[in-house]
Design a protein around this motif. Structure first.
Motif, PDB file in Angstrom:
ATOM      1  N   GLU A 150      88.570  38.812  86.261  1.00  0.00           N
ATOM      2  CA  GLU A 150      87.533  38.278  87.126  1.00  0.00           C
ATOM      3  C   GLU A 150      86.903  37.050  86.491  1.00  0.00           C
ATOM      4  N   GLN A 151      86.045  36.400  87.254  1.00  0.00           N
ATOM      5  CA  GLN A 151      85.304  35.274  86.728  1.00  0.00           C
ATOM      6  C   GLN A 151      84.459  35.740  85.543  1.00  0.00           C
ATOM      7  N   GLN A 152      84.376  34.932  84.527  1.00  0.00           N
ATOM      8  CA  GLN A 152      83.657  35.189  83.282  1.00  0.00           C
ATOM      9  C   GLN A 152      84.238  36.379  82.505  1.00  0.00           C
ATOM     10  N   SER A 153      85.562  36.518  82.582  1.00  0.00           N
ATOM     11  CA  SER A 153      86.218  37.555  81.784  1.00  0.00           C
ATOM     12  C   SER A 153      87.158  36.923  80.756  1.00  0.00           C
ATOM     13  N   GLY A 154      86.773  35.754  80.252  1.00  0.00           N
ATOM     14  CA  GLY A 154      87.555  35.080  79.222  1.00  0.00           C
ATOM     15  C   GLY A 154      88.611  34.172  79.817  1.00  0.00           C
ATOM     16  N   THR A 155      89.425  33.591  78.951  1.00  0.00           N
ATOM     17  CA  THR A 155      90.436  32.630  79.405  1.00  0.00           C
ATOM     18  C   THR A 155      91.676  33.308  79.960  1.00  0.00           C
ATOM     19  N   ARG A 156      91.975  34.526  79.503  1.00  0.00           N
ATOM     20  CA  ARG A 156      93.159  35.249  79.976  1.00  0.00           C
ATOM     21  C   ARG A 156      92.837  36.640  80.482  1.00  0.00           C
ATOM     22  N   GLY A 157      91.569  36.973  80.538  1.00  0.00           N
ATOM     23  CA  GLY A 157      91.155  38.285  81.005  1.00  0.00           C
ATOM     24  C   GLY A 157      90.869  39.243  79.865  1.00  0.00           C
ATOM     25  N   LEU A 158      90.608  40.488  80.238  1.00  0.00           N
ATOM     26  CA  LEU A 158      90.222  41.528  79.288  1.00  0.00           C
ATOM     27  C   LEU A 158      91.060  42.780  79.505  1.00  0.00           C
ATOM     28  N   ILE A 159      91.138  43.592  78.469  1.00  0.00           N
ATOM     29  CA  ILE A 159      91.684  44.942  78.562  1.00  0.00           C
ATOM     30  C   ILE A 159      90.510  45.868  78.283  1.00  0.00           C
ATOM     31  N   VAL A 160      90.268  46.822  79.195  1.00  0.00           N
ATOM     32  CA  VAL A 160      89.175  47.780  79.015  1.00  0.00           C
ATOM     33  C   VAL A 160      89.764  49.180  79.040  1.00  0.00           C
ATOM     34  N   VAL A 161      89.316  50.026  78.111  1.00  0.00           N
ATOM     35  CA  VAL A 161      89.786  51.407  78.056  1.00  0.00           C
ATOM     36  C   VAL A 161      88.618  52.302  77.654  1.00  0.00           C
ATOM     37  N   ARG A 162      88.553  53.470  78.278  1.00  0.00           N
ATOM     38  CA  ARG A 162      87.547  54.470  77.894  1.00  0.00           C
ATOM     39  C   ARG A 162      88.106  55.212  76.688  1.00  0.00           C
ATOM     40  N   THR A 163      87.304  55.325  75.624  1.00  0.00           N
ATOM     41  CA  THR A 163      87.779  55.956  74.392  1.00  0.00           C
ATOM     42  C   THR A 163      87.198  57.349  74.168  1.00  0.00           C
ATOM     43  N   ALA A 164      86.120  57.689  74.888  1.00  0.00           N
ATOM     44  CA  ALA A 164      85.507  59.023  74.766  1.00  0.00           C
ATOM     45  C   ALA A 164      84.699  59.321  76.025  1.00  0.00           C
ATOM     46  N   ASP A 165      84.525  60.625  76.298  1.00  0.00           N
ATOM     47  CA  ASP A 165      83.752  61.054  77.467  1.00  0.00           C
ATOM     48  C   ASP A 165      82.276  61.249  77.164  1.00  0.00           C
ATOM     49  N   VAL A 166      81.979  62.067  76.149  1.00  0.00           N
ATOM     50  CA  VAL A 166      80.589  62.409  75.850  1.00  0.00           C
ATOM     51  C   VAL A 166      80.288  62.074  74.396  1.00  0.00           C
ATOM     52  N   PRO A 167      79.438  61.117  74.136  1.00  0.00           N
ATOM     53  CA  PRO A 167      78.930  60.162  75.105  1.00  0.00           C
ATOM     54  C   PRO A 167      80.039  59.188  75.500  1.00  0.00           C
TER      55      PRO A 167
END
Length: 152
Positions: free
Chosen positions: A64-81
């Motif tokens: 998306e816009q303002q997500s860097g020059t090539r985009g981002l990778i996002v991953v959830r690493t834990a549930d709680v918290p």
């Protein structure tokens, strides 16, 4: 008196110079040609496009816009918290060019197609070729609204 002052001034100047030299270069987290761009993305995890982020180990690409020059990778690493990792898709160890956009492989690793450098998806720890982890960004999460804010 003047000579003593000059000697002390010289040693103070030398000390500060050495501190400045040692504070630059060797501890960089990316190559010096790494692009610096603003990161400011708000994701509503109630939306279908971001639903995978409700589960640990399910990464998504953000382009998306303002997500860097090539985009981002996002991953959830834990549930709680709830905990997340937000990686820049530019290879941290190479200057940006063709085939240096990081990709997700088998939902367990990140790979650079140019030289097959790899990192563990959940931790960002390098496993092959590069000793530099991917560039990460800050995040904040509101569990009540399921809004994830990514920023630098």
């Amino acid at each position: 008196m003047k000579k003593t002052f000059s000697i002390i001034s010289f040693f103070i100047l030398l000390t500060f110079s050495l501190l400045n030299i040692n504070s630059c270069g060797s501890t960089e987290d990316t190559v010096n040609c790494f692009p610096d761009s603003p990161i400011s993305v708000n994701l509503n995890l109630n939306l279908a496009a971001y639903n995978d982020l409700n589960y640990v180990g399910q990464p998504i690409y953000i382009d998306e816009q303002q997500s860097g020059t090539r985009g981002l990778i996002v991953v959830r690493t834990a549930d709680v918290p709830a905990s997340f990792k937000v990686y820049d898709r530019n290879a941290p160890h190479l200057c940006p060019e063709n085939n240096t956009t990081l990709e997700i492989k088998d939902n367990i690793s990140i790979i650079c197609p140019k030289d097959n450098a790899t990192w563990i998806l959940i931790t960002g720890q390098p496993t092959a070729v590069s000793s530099v982890p991917p560039k990460t960004y800050f995040w904040s999460y509101d569990a009540a609204t399921k809004n994830l804010n990514l920023y630098n």
